[in-house]
Write a protein that holds these residues in place. Structure first.
Motif, PDB file in Angstrom:
ATOM      1  N   SER A 317       0.829  -1.198   0.000  1.00  0.00           N
ATOM      2  CA  SER A 317       0.000   0.000   0.000  1.00  0.00           C
ATOM      3  C   SER A 317       0.874   1.263   0.000  1.00  0.00           C
ATOM      4  CB  SER A 317      -0.909  -0.036   1.228  1.00  0.00           C
ATOM      5  OG  SER A 317      -1.585   1.161   1.385  1.00  0.00           O
ATOM      6  N   SER A 320       2.240   2.387  -3.330  1.00  0.00           N
ATOM      7  CA  SER A 320       1.312   2.561  -4.449  1.00  0.00           C
ATOM      8  C   SER A 320       1.414   3.958  -5.059  1.00  0.00           C
ATOM      9  CB  SER A 320      -0.126   2.317  -3.980  1.00  0.00           C
ATOM     10  OG  SER A 320      -0.258   1.011  -3.500  1.00  0.00           O
ATOM     11  N   ASN A 321       2.100   4.856  -4.357  1.00  0.00           N
ATOM     12  CA  ASN A 321       2.264   6.208  -4.928  1.00  0.00           C
ATOM     13  C   ASN A 321       3.348   6.221  -6.003  1.00  0.00           C
ATOM     14  OD1 ASN A 321       4.389   5.759  -3.150  1.00  0.00           O
ATOM     15  ND2 ASN A 321       4.575   7.902  -2.573  1.00  0.00           N
ATOM     16  N   ILE A 325       3.803   8.928 -12.338  1.00  0.00           N
ATOM     17  CA  ILE A 325       2.939   9.991 -12.865  1.00  0.00           C
ATOM     18  C   ILE A 325       3.391  11.355 -12.337  1.00  0.00           C
ATOM     19  CG2 ILE A 325       0.561  10.859 -13.031  1.00  0.00           C
ATOM     20  CD1 ILE A 325       0.972   8.176 -14.436  1.00  0.00           C
ATOM     21  N   ILE A 326       3.511  11.463 -11.018  1.00  0.00           N
ATOM     22  CA  ILE A 326       3.854  12.758 -10.435  1.00  0.00           C
ATOM     23  C   ILE A 326       5.368  12.926 -10.329  1.00  0.00           C
ATOM     24  CG2 ILE A 326       3.550  14.252  -8.421  1.00  0.00           C
ATOM     25  CD1 ILE A 326       0.954  12.812  -7.838  1.00  0.00           C
ATOM     26  N   PHE A 327       6.068  11.858  -9.979  1.00  0.00           N
ATOM     27  CA  PHE A 327       7.524  11.928  -9.847  1.00  0.00           C
ATOM     28  C   PHE A 327       8.088  10.585 -10.288  1.00  0.00           C
ATOM     29  CE2 PHE A 327       5.276  11.360  -5.844  1.00  0.00           C
ATOM     30  CZ  PHE A 327       5.587  10.042  -5.568  1.00  0.00           C
ATOM     31  N   ILE A 336      -2.968   5.274 -19.121  1.00  0.00           N
ATOM     32  CA  ILE A 336      -2.385   5.486 -17.801  1.00  0.00           C
ATOM     33  C   ILE A 336      -2.025   4.168 -17.106  1.00  0.00           C
ATOM     34  CG2 ILE A 336      -4.600   5.617 -16.606  1.00  0.00           C
ATOM     35  CD1 ILE A 336      -2.402   8.304 -15.704  1.00  0.00           C
ATOM     36  N   MET A 340       1.720   3.158 -15.809  1.00  0.00           N
ATOM     37  CA  MET A 340       2.048   2.825 -14.418  1.00  0.00           C
ATOM     38  C   MET A 340       2.703   1.445 -14.358  1.00  0.00           C
ATOM     39  SD  MET A 340      -1.020   4.335 -12.022  1.00  0.00           S
ATOM     40  CE  MET A 340      -2.474   3.655 -12.764  1.00  0.00           C
TER      41      MET A 340
ATOM     42  N   MET B  43       0.014  15.424  -2.981  1.00  0.00           N
ATOM     43  CA  MET B  43       0.485  14.788  -4.208  1.00  0.00           C
ATOM     44  C   MET B  43       1.270  13.531  -3.882  1.00  0.00           C
ATOM     45  SD  MET B  43       1.444  18.120  -6.504  1.00  0.00           S
ATOM     46  CE  MET B  43       1.762  17.221  -8.017  1.00  0.00           C
ATOM     47  N   ALA B  44       1.190  13.107  -2.629  1.00  0.00           N
ATOM     48  CA  ALA B  44       1.791  11.836  -2.190  1.00  0.00           C
ATOM     49  C   ALA B  44       3.288  11.771  -2.475  1.00  0.00           C
ATOM     50  CB  ALA B  44       1.073  10.659  -2.841  1.00  0.00           C
ATOM     51  N   ASN B  81      -7.440   0.732  -0.975  1.00  0.00           N
ATOM     52  CA  ASN B  81      -6.344   0.679  -1.949  1.00  0.00           C
ATOM     53  C   ASN B  81      -6.847   0.453  -3.370  1.00  0.00           C
ATOM     54  OD1 ASN B  81      -3.761   0.547  -0.156  1.00  0.00           O
ATOM     55  ND2 ASN B  81      -5.198  -0.884   0.797  1.00  0.00           N
ATOM     56  N   TYR B  83      -5.668   1.789  -7.722  1.00  0.00           N
ATOM     57  CA  TYR B  83      -4.886   2.673  -8.587  1.00  0.00           C
ATOM     58  C   TYR B  83      -5.813   3.483  -9.475  1.00  0.00           C
ATOM     59  CZ  TYR B  83      -0.595   0.250  -7.337  1.00  0.00           C
ATOM     60  OH  TYR B  83       0.476  -0.252  -6.654  1.00  0.00           O
ATOM     61  N   TYR B  84      -5.654   4.776  -9.436  1.00  0.00           N
ATOM     62  CA  TYR B  84      -6.377   5.631 -10.366  1.00  0.00           C
ATOM     63  C   TYR B  84      -5.630   6.956 -10.420  1.00  0.00           C
ATOM     64  CZ  TYR B  84     -10.358   6.849 -13.232  1.00  0.00           C
ATOM     65  OH  TYR B  84     -11.137   7.185 -14.298  1.00  0.00           O
ATOM     66  N   PRO B  85      -5.560   7.572 -11.604  1.00  0.00           N
ATOM     67  CA  PRO B  85      -4.735   8.785 -11.716  1.00  0.00           C
ATOM     68  C   PRO B  85      -5.173   9.937 -10.805  1.00  0.00           C
ATOM     69  CG  PRO B  85      -5.775   8.246 -13.824  1.00  0.00           C
ATOM     70  CD  PRO B  85      -6.036   7.101 -12.911  1.00  0.00           C
ATOM     71  N   PRO B  88      -3.493  10.141  -5.804  1.00  0.00           N
ATOM     72  CA  PRO B  88      -2.025  10.161  -5.833  1.00  0.00           C
ATOM     73  C   PRO B  88      -1.345   9.118  -4.939  1.00  0.00           C
ATOM     74  CG  PRO B  88      -2.922  12.196  -4.883  1.00  0.00           C
ATOM     75  CD  PRO B  88      -4.062  11.457  -5.493  1.00  0.00           C
ATOM     76  N   LYS B  89      -1.913   8.820  -3.779  1.00  0.00           N
ATOM     77  CA  LYS B  89      -1.248   7.862  -2.886  1.00  0.00           C
ATOM     78  C   LYS B  89      -1.428   6.419  -3.340  1.00  0.00           C
ATOM     79  CE  LYS B  89      -3.214   9.177   1.040  1.00  0.00           C
ATOM     80  NZ  LYS B  89      -3.940  10.413   0.687  1.00  0.00           N
ATOM     81  N   GLY B  90      -2.419   6.204  -4.206  1.00  0.00           N
ATOM     82  CA  GLY B  90      -2.747   4.818  -4.535  1.00  0.00           C
ATOM     83  C   GLY B  90      -3.681   4.216  -3.504  1.00  0.00           C
ATOM     84  N   TYR B  91      -4.085   5.019  -2.563  1.00  0.00           N
ATOM     85  CA  TYR B  91      -5.137   4.612  -1.626  1.00  0.00           C
ATOM     86  C   TYR B  91      -5.835   5.860  -1.113  1.00  0.00           C
ATOM     87  CZ  TYR B  91      -1.489   5.654   1.865  1.00  0.00           C
ATOM     88  OH  TYR B  91      -0.511   6.265   2.610  1.00  0.00           O
ATOM     89  N   TYR B 142      -4.896  18.944  -8.327  1.00  0.00           N
ATOM     90  CA  TYR B 142      -4.867  18.382  -6.980  1.00  0.00           C
ATOM     91  C   TYR B 142      -5.500  19.289  -5.932  1.00  0.00           C
ATOM     92  CZ  TYR B 142      -1.879  14.817  -8.966  1.00  0.00           C
ATOM     93  OH  TYR B 142      -1.405  13.783  -9.730  1.00  0.00           O
TER      94      TYR B 142
END
Lengths: 487, 475
Positions: A317, A320-321, A325-327, A336, A340, B43-44, B81, B83-85, B88-91, B142
């Protein structure tokens, strides 16, 4: 004249008297960094021009140090030793690092680690394997491999580490230095790239117990950015070390360190266990009572699997960031999801991917109760058992691992079979409970250092440091610098 | 329909107002500039940690109490949890194991009848970022990431689109009344998921549930429910009910239809587990008591009060409680001494019409209750006529000047009998033929004389007195 092999207290006096300047220390440390980089591959980044801080009354002012590359440092590449962040330059600095900078300490380099701290060998860094300065053919353990190698090699008196299972305390043992992680939440985790949030600790690697206390005094403190941090402003670790341990009571887990419980122990293993018992005798001479306590083997045997379950689940978990995408480098793909997937497929080492698969499996709805929730229950049972023992004893004392650092080209040698798994993994107890825990060197086997660990109840950091200090005082390993051997 | 019964459940997401976001110190405000309200955690960026905004917890607990839910002993959060754009954290940090409220109920009014709505749970979570899709690219903003959201989940307890929308309308009002949200659907502050199934009238087991996600207006909720009932009914009628699948659909505004997104089989396993970075937080009885004190009088209670105590008509009361602003304005009027009926009249007839015409809210409305009082008090005294009052009202809001500036001696109503007597005498002297005609039976000429007086006095003559004098002089 060499300075970087000295303890912080001594360097502070030298700086104050003007015998040496921060600039000279930085230059020496940079020069050593380059030498050690060639030998040990310990660094991800050697900082070009570290910002020179003047020496003042603060013990850490003007003192060079290293930062594990999973701490966020503004304007300085911070990779977590992962290809997923190979070009990532953060725009904020981790609280613990900031606290050290406020004291005037000077960051010299960013040290290599097992990718995101998820390994114990120093072989999964995106910049390659880290070598043990005592013997370049051997590993440092991990994940704070680069920090341990650099401190042991005398690049600077201290480096930051992080510890989720034993990532500070095992490399410290393999490299013959001190590794200390204080009680969970004493140091803010803000800016530490997470592995498993409920187990992650910040800490340091040094060459003496007092240095460790000085460094943690500076790193610690409640932080509005980390809700699990707590106010320790009334705890002064360095000042509280007095070496008075007479009357203290420690225990070791008898069934784990009794040679008779092992079939066909190797010579190295026997030496290791004997060395441990010899160390206990030293403590006893200091007036410390040490007793063996039997703990239910079933509970002990559960430690490694509980750790795998919880750490992999949280890691899946937490990471998962990392989508690119962002960095981090953008992955290729038509959409997308493909992007990823490409980023993560290319970016992570196989070891991490394996852990993600385990973590996902454990968290799946149909498996959660069986694996994740049960692991949490057993974690609680283990912690409760320890807390119960801490009512009687001032701490737990155990040998670190089953011997010396294994060879890099034959790491399987060290991989635990069931017999020794508890001995290899018991340091994870300290992470389950958030207990303060310190490893100090306590001898040599075949010219390679070994370590001993002291763990105590939460908030009992001063006690842990004091016992470690008293023991350190009676042994000749304080401030030792790695002497390369060929064996 | 007839032979089938529709069963509907709602999930209502509502953005809370707060200074900062729910787990971040970034500002929580609507911002036209993308990515302006952003901190590293939104933005995680690696190493960032969530920090709970206690104000959001307070508001969530307040709503939990309003909905008569049970509050948990400890406040903690879970990770959802996926994944989706836009995540940002994935959760997403949400509440699954211990929502801020469970097992609640609230009575609403549907077409004049009471209905008890059962609340499954209400929980606090963070909003996602917003996505703007273009032909070749998509952009992520964001600003919305981390904005506090309250998600309210009802039991499947509605049987028509009317009931469902009545509930949503009422809840929107409650959010506003309690000051926890602006609850403005136009700003996307309320979004709904709706699930619909149909079953035989006499059946006991629910039919196959179809969920429609992310509907952004109540009108669309209404249309989506009715479309879905119709679609399912037609399939059932045609003996093809097995084609109604447990699935997620979306409502297409343009066609007014629902379109399949994914089947239940493809449902995501969110792998919920407790968020380790936020320690459990004990909710004390004392704190709950304190929060309870902040619950204001709710629309239903206010309505009863207006009708039973202030003597309003139900129709008028219903209009006033529609918006908290209206109700607050009205109550302030009454508090400072304006007759409730007068205040209600002004509010409903003049003010609301004006607000709608100008497209503004009461916050931007110049004439505060205190200023309105300047008019109504003079009207009560008889110093001005209701026609004048209306003029003063209009002038005051047009020119932004206090009403009393227009209530001067020269535009005040002429109630002076002597003055009126002489004006009337003049008029009667100049209209002898009309007087004769009046006496010969053309009695409707009475109004003609009144009109002449009004003309002469530019409408300022007190009509009652004028009529009295005229009657005396003519009869």
């Amino acid at each position: 004249m060499m300075y970087m092999n000295k303890a912080i207290e001594e360097l502070h006096e030298l700086l104050k008297s003007g015998e040496v300047t921060p600039e000279e220390l930085v230059n020496e440390s940079l020069k050593l960094s380059k030498e050690i980089q060639d030998k040990c591959n310990a660094f991800v980044t050697i900082i070009d021009k570290p910002k020179i801080m003047p020496a003042n009354e603060n013990m850490l002012s003007g003192i060079p140090f290293g930062i594990k590359d999973n701490y966020s440092t503004e304007g300085i590449l911070s990779t977590g030793s992962s290809n997923t962040l190979k070009d990532y330059v953060p725009f904020y600095t981790a609280t613990a690092v900031k606290n050290l900078e406020k004291c005037g300490a000077i960051a010299i380099n960013k040290t290599a680690l097992d990718e995101f701290g998820m390994g114990g060998t120093g072989t999964t860094c995106h910049t390659g394997t880290v070598h043990n300065p005592w013997n370049l053919k051997r590993m440092c353990a991990g994940s704070s491999s680069g920090s341990a190698a650099a401190v042991a090699a005398g690049v600077y008196p201290f480096a930051l580490g992080s510890d989720t299972g034993d990532s500070i305390r095992k490399p410290a043992a393999y490299c013959g230095i001190v590794g200390y992680k204080p009680t969970y939440g004493m140091i803010s985790r803000y800016g530490l790239f997470p592995f498993a949030s409920s187990l992650d600790h910040c800490g340091c690697l040094t060459r003496s117990v007092k240095d460790a206390a000085i460094v943690i005094d500076a790193m610690k403190g409640i932080d509005k950015n980390d809700q699990t941090s707590w106010d320790s402003s009334n705890m002064h670790l360095y000042e509280s070390i007095d070496g008075k341990v007479k009357g203290k009571k420690l225990f070791y887990i008898k069934n784990v360190v009794d040679l008779e419980n092992y079939q066909n122990p190797t010579e190295e293993f026997k030496k290791h266990i004997n060395n441990f018992h010899k160390t206990l005798e030293i403590l006893e001479k200091c007036g410390v009572t040490v007793e063996g306590v039997e703990i239910d083997k079933t509970l002990l045997n559960a430690i490694p699997s509980v750790y795998v379950c919880l750490s992999c689940a949280e890691a899946t978990s937490n990471m998962s960031n990392l989508t690119g995408i962002i960095f981090g480098p953008r992955g290729n793909g038509e959409n997308i999801n493909e992007m990823m997937k490409d980023h993560r497929t290319k970016g992570f080492s196989p070891l991490i991917k394996r852990r993600f698969v385990i973590g996902s499996y454990i968290l799946q709805k149909e498996n959660q109760e069986k694996y994740f929730v049960n692991a949490q229950r057993v974690r609680r049972l283990i912690v409760d058992k320890m807390k119960e023992l801490f009512k009687t004893y001032d701490g737990l004392i155990m040998p670190v691992g089953t011997g010396i650092a294994p060879f890099l080209d034959n790491p399987k040698d060290s991989v635990s079979n069931d017999d020794v798994s508890v001995l290899e993994e018991h340091l994870q107890i300290g992470n389950f409970g958030g207990f303060p825990s310190i490893t100090i060197p306590d001898g040599f086997i075949d010219n390679m250092p070994v370590g001993i660990n002291i763990t105590s109840n939460c908030y009992d950091d001063i006690n842990v440091l004091n016992i470690a200090y008293a023991l350190e005082r009676e042994m000749p390993y304080k401030n030792q610098i790695a002497k390369e051997s060929e064996k | 329909m007839g032979k089938y019964k529709a069963v509907i459940g709602l999930e209502m997401h509502c953005e809370l107002t707060s200074n900062t976001k729910v787990f971040s110190s970034a500002e929580n405000s609507y911002n036209d500039t993308p990515n302006a309200n952003v901190r590293p955690v939104d933005m995680a960026f690696p190493g960032t940690l969530p920090v709970v905004n206690i104000e959001c917890i307070r508001k969530a607990l307040l709503m939990s109490m309003v909905l008569n839910c049970t509050q948990p002993e400890y406040m903690y959060f879970d990770r959802k949890n996926y994944y989706y754009p836009d995540l940002p954290k994935g959760y997403q940090i949400t509440q699954m194991h211990a929502p801020v409220g469970v097992n609640g109920k609230i009575t609403i009014d549907v077409g004049g009848k009471d209905k008890e709505v059962l609340i499954h749970d209400i929980h606090l979570e963070e909003d996602s970022a917003s996505l703007d899709h273009y032909r070749d690219i998509s952009l992520i903003d964001y600003n919305r990431a981390g904005v506090p959201l309250l998600e309210l989940v009802t039991e499947p307890c509605f049987y028509s689109a009317e009931e469902a929308v009545a509930f949503l309308e009422y809840m929107r009002r409650i959010y506003q009344y309690c000051g926890v949200s602006e609850a403005d659907t136009k700003k996307g502050q309320i979004r709904c998921d709706v699930n619909v199934s149909i079953m035989d009238e006499d059946a006991t087991e629910l039919g196959t549930k179809v969920e429609m996600k992310n509907i952004n207006s109540f009108a669309n909720v209404y249309d989506a429910i009715n479309y879905e009932i119709k679609r399912q009914t037609e399939l059932k009628d045609a003996g093809r009910y097995d084609e109604v699948e447990q699935e997620t659909r979306r409502f297409d505004e343009e066609t007014g239809t629902t379109i399949r997104m994914r089947s239940k089989v493809d449902a995501i396993d969110y792998k919920y587990f407790v968020e380790p970075n936020i320690p459990k937080y004990k909710i004390t009885k004392e704190w709950l008591e304190e929060i309870k004190k902040d619950i204001p009088m709710l629309p239903r209670e206010r309505k009863e009060y207006y009708i039973n105590r202030l003597g309003l008509l139900e129709y008028d009361a219903n209009i006033i409680i529609k918006e908290k602003d209206y109700a607050d304005y009205f109550e302030e009027c009454v508090d400072i001494g304006i007759n409730p009926k007068t205040a209600a009249n002004y509010l409903i007839v003049q003010i609301i019409a004006y607000l709608n015409k100008e497209g503004i809210t009461l916050h931007d409305f110049y004439l505060t209750p205190k200023l309105l009082y300047q008019i109504t008090s003079e009207l009560d005294k008889g110093t001005i006529s209701s026609k004048q009052a209306k003029e003063i009202f209009n002038k005051s809001i047009m020119e932004g000047k206090e009403p009393k500036t227009y209530i001067t001696s020269d535009n005040a109503q002429i109630s002076d009998t002597d003055a009126l007597n002489s004006i009337i005498d003049d008029i009667l002297n100049n209209n002898e033929s009309q007087i004769e005609a009046y006496h010969n039976g053309k009695t409707n000429l009475f109004d003609y004389f009144v009109g002449q007086v009004m003309k002469e006095t530019k409408g300022k003559a007190n009509p009652t007195i004028v009529k009295d004098i005229l009657r005396k002089k003519l009869d």
